[in-house]
Design a protein around this motif. Structure first.
Motif, PDB file in Angstrom:
ATOM      1  N   ILE A   1      59.110 -56.128 -37.609  1.00  0.00           N
ATOM      2  CA  ILE A   1      60.057 -55.932 -36.369  1.00  0.00           C
ATOM      3  C   ILE A   1      61.752 -56.323 -36.763  1.00  0.00           C
ATOM      4  O   ILE A   1      61.982 -57.208 -37.552  1.00  0.00           O
ATOM      5  N   ALA A   2      62.371 -55.330 -36.258  1.00  0.00           N
ATOM      6  CA  ALA A   2      64.065 -55.505 -36.334  1.00  0.00           C
ATOM      7  C   ALA A   2      64.374 -55.554 -35.051  1.00  0.00           C
ATOM      8  O   ALA A   2      64.197 -54.509 -34.156  1.00  0.00           O
ATOM      9  N   ASN A   3      64.876 -56.678 -34.488  1.00  0.00           N
ATOM     10  CA  ASN A   3      65.399 -56.629 -33.120  1.00  0.00           C
ATOM     11  C   ASN A   3      66.710 -57.298 -32.794  1.00  0.00           C
ATOM     12  O   ASN A   3      67.147 -57.912 -31.870  1.00  0.00           O
TER      13      ASN A   3
ATOM     14  N   PRO B   1      74.117 -51.916 -37.006  1.00  0.00           N
ATOM     15  CA  PRO B   1      75.104 -51.755 -37.816  1.00  0.00           C
ATOM     16  C   PRO B   1      76.426 -50.986 -37.080  1.00  0.00           C
ATOM     17  O   PRO B   1      76.412 -50.362 -36.244  1.00  0.00           O
ATOM     18  N   TYR B   2      77.598 -51.767 -37.495  1.00  0.00           N
ATOM     19  CA  TYR B   2      78.822 -51.288 -36.948  1.00  0.00           C
ATOM     20  C   TYR B   2      79.721 -51.154 -38.018  1.00  0.00           C
ATOM     21  O   TYR B   2      80.976 -51.207 -37.666  1.00  0.00           O
ATOM     22  N   GLY B   3      79.537 -50.711 -39.198  1.00  0.00           N
ATOM     23  CA  GLY B   3      80.260 -50.363 -40.190  1.00  0.00           C
ATOM     24  C   GLY B   3      80.564 -51.209 -41.509  1.00  0.00           C
ATOM     25  O   GLY B   3      80.535 -52.391 -41.329  1.00  0.00           O
ATOM     26  N   ASN B   4      80.825 -50.689 -42.660  1.00  0.00           N
ATOM     27  CA  ASN B   4      80.892 -51.419 -43.822  1.00  0.00           C
ATOM     28  C   ASN B   4      79.962 -52.389 -44.268  1.00  0.00           C
ATOM     29  O   ASN B   4      80.331 -53.602 -44.622  1.00  0.00           O
ATOM     30  N   GLY B   5      78.781 -52.045 -44.027  1.00  0.00           N
ATOM     31  CA  GLY B   5      77.487 -52.854 -44.330  1.00  0.00           C
ATOM     32  C   GLY B   5      77.614 -54.034 -43.452  1.00  0.00           C
ATOM     33  O   GLY B   5      76.857 -54.948 -43.666  1.00  0.00           O
ATOM     34  N   LYS B   6      78.169 -54.277 -42.247  1.00  0.00           N
ATOM     35  CA  LYS B   6      78.139 -55.440 -41.465  1.00  0.00           C
ATOM     36  C   LYS B   6      77.228 -54.913 -40.243  1.00  0.00           C
ATOM     37  O   LYS B   6      77.193 -53.883 -39.659  1.00  0.00           O
ATOM     38  N   TYR B   7      76.597 -55.948 -39.617  1.00  0.00           N
ATOM     39  CA  TYR B   7      75.661 -55.962 -38.613  1.00  0.00           C
ATOM     40  C   TYR B   7      75.930 -56.930 -37.846  1.00  0.00           C
ATOM     41  O   TYR B   7      76.604 -58.054 -37.770  1.00  0.00           O
TER      42      TYR B   7
ATOM     43  N   LEU C   1      64.494 -52.992 -31.560  1.00  0.00           N
ATOM     44  CA  LEU C   1      65.158 -51.978 -31.882  1.00  0.00           C
ATOM     45  C   LEU C   1      64.179 -51.096 -32.679  1.00  0.00           C
ATOM     46  O   LEU C   1      64.169 -49.724 -32.438  1.00  0.00           O
ATOM     47  N   GLU C   2      63.411 -51.516 -33.627  1.00  0.00           N
ATOM     48  CA  GLU C   2      62.387 -50.914 -34.254  1.00  0.00           C
ATOM     49  C   GLU C   2      61.219 -51.809 -34.577  1.00  0.00           C
ATOM     50  O   GLU C   2      61.233 -52.960 -34.975  1.00  0.00           O
ATOM     51  N   VAL C   3      59.980 -51.338 -34.790  1.00  0.00           N
ATOM     52  CA  VAL C   3      58.863 -51.780 -34.996  1.00  0.00           C
ATOM     53  C   VAL C   3      58.142 -50.843 -35.913  1.00  0.00           C
ATOM     54  O   VAL C   3      58.108 -49.512 -35.661  1.00  0.00           O
ATOM     55  N   ASP C   4      57.437 -51.241 -36.763  1.00  0.00           N
ATOM     56  CA  ASP C   4      56.815 -50.303 -37.973  1.00  0.00           C
ATOM     57  C   ASP C   4      55.150 -50.618 -37.650  1.00  0.00           C
ATOM     58  O   ASP C   4      54.930 -51.672 -37.207  1.00  0.00           O
ATOM     59  N   GLN C   5      54.480 -49.811 -38.348  1.00  0.00           N
ATOM     60  CA  GLN C   5      53.040 -49.809 -38.238  1.00  0.00           C
ATOM     61  C   GLN C   5      52.265 -50.993 -38.907  1.00  0.00           C
ATOM     62  O   GLN C   5      51.088 -51.309 -38.953  1.00  0.00           O
TER      63      GLN C   5
ATOM     64  N   LEU D   1      66.329 -51.000 -40.242  1.00  0.00           N
ATOM     65  CA  LEU D   1      67.077 -52.001 -40.056  1.00  0.00           C
ATOM     66  C   LEU D   1      66.749 -53.452 -40.612  1.00  0.00           C
ATOM     67  O   LEU D   1      65.503 -53.462 -40.965  1.00  0.00           O
ATOM     68  N   PRO D   2      67.447 -54.476 -40.854  1.00  0.00           N
ATOM     69  CA  PRO D   2      67.241 -55.597 -41.327  1.00  0.00           C
ATOM     70  C   PRO D   2      66.135 -56.204 -40.539  1.00  0.00           C
ATOM     71  O   PRO D   2      66.214 -56.252 -39.159  1.00  0.00           O
ATOM     72  N   LEU D   3      65.188 -56.932 -41.030  1.00  0.00           N
ATOM     73  CA  LEU D   3      63.930 -57.455 -40.259  1.00  0.00           C
ATOM     74  C   LEU D   3      64.533 -58.981 -39.688  1.00  0.00           C
ATOM     75  O   LEU D   3      65.077 -59.585 -39.998  1.00  0.00           O
TER      76      LEU D   3
END
Length: 221
Positions: free
Chosen positions: A112-114, A118-124, A104-108, A162-164
């Motif tokens: 990695i977050a894959n 997020p679907y609301g109220n701090g839940k994933y 979903l995301e990778v940084d320099q 996003l959470p790693l």
């Protein structure tokens, strides 16, 4: 050839003779269709299959032989099918030379977050699955992904939001626009896709890029 298959074909160029390679679901499992001629690799899937080949064609598939995410696979001589515990012994035991995963995301920094959407109220959701084991168990990690999200925002970031799934685990990032290598000095741009420009890649990348002097135009992407 569509975008997903171009990314998968470029990822398959990272196969080296004799490697044990894990293929994740989605784009990664398509890489099994593009093993370079003369290269012999042993493909592994976290759900418990070792030494499979390309995706099976419709009508020639076996519902009991599939990869991560469920795509039907062909088997090669010596193919083994086993339980999850055995599969993760292979992964955690350091026997996987390379894993190709979606992200979903990778940084320099190679974070990695894959897994976490997020679907609301701090839940994933939906759950991390085997990604964290593969990211720390495999000797090389290749992330395959689209360069931007549906809203046009970059998925190649200075810092993941996003959470790693794992920290500083990714070695190579392959998108439909570019190939980037994570190094101690930063994120190095190695290749750009045909039909794009360096300026476009930089504009669509949040991360800071180090552009190689011998930057190549990919013959696959």
């Amino acid at each position: 050839m569509d975008m997903k298959n171009r990314i998968a074909k470029r990822a398959a160029q990272e196969f080296k003779d004799g490697m044990v390679v894990n293929l994740g679901f989605g784009v990664p499992v398509l890489a099994g269709n593009y093993i370079p001629e003369g290269v012999k690799v042993i493909l592994q899937s976290e759900n418990g299959i070792l030494n499979f080949g390309a995706n099976a064609k419709k009508g020639e598939d076996n519902p009991f032989i599939c990869g991560a995410g469920g795509p039907p696979l062909t088997t090669l001589p010596g193919c083994s099918i086993f339980d999850l515990a055995t599969s993760f012994l292979i992964i955690r035991g350091g026997h996987v030379d390379m894993t190709i995963l979606g992200a979903l995301e990778v940084d320099q920094e190679g974070n990695i977050a894959n897994w976490a959407i997020p679907y609301g109220n701090g839940k994933y959701g939906p759950g991390v699955g085997g990604a964290m084991d593969l990211l720390v168990g495999a000797k090389k990690v290749v992330a395959t992904m689209t360069h931007t999200a549906k809203d046009g925002s970059s998925k190649i970031l200075k810092k993941c939001a996003l959470p790693l799934s794992a920290a500083k685990a990714v070695n190579l990032i392959i998108t439909e626009l570019a190939v980037m290598e994570v190094t101690d000095k930063g994120l190095v741009l190695r290749e750009i896709a045909q039909g794009t420009t360096l300026e476009e890649v930089i504009k669509k990348t949040d991360a800071e890029l180090i552009v190689r002097e011998d930057l190549k135009v990919s013959d696959i992407l």
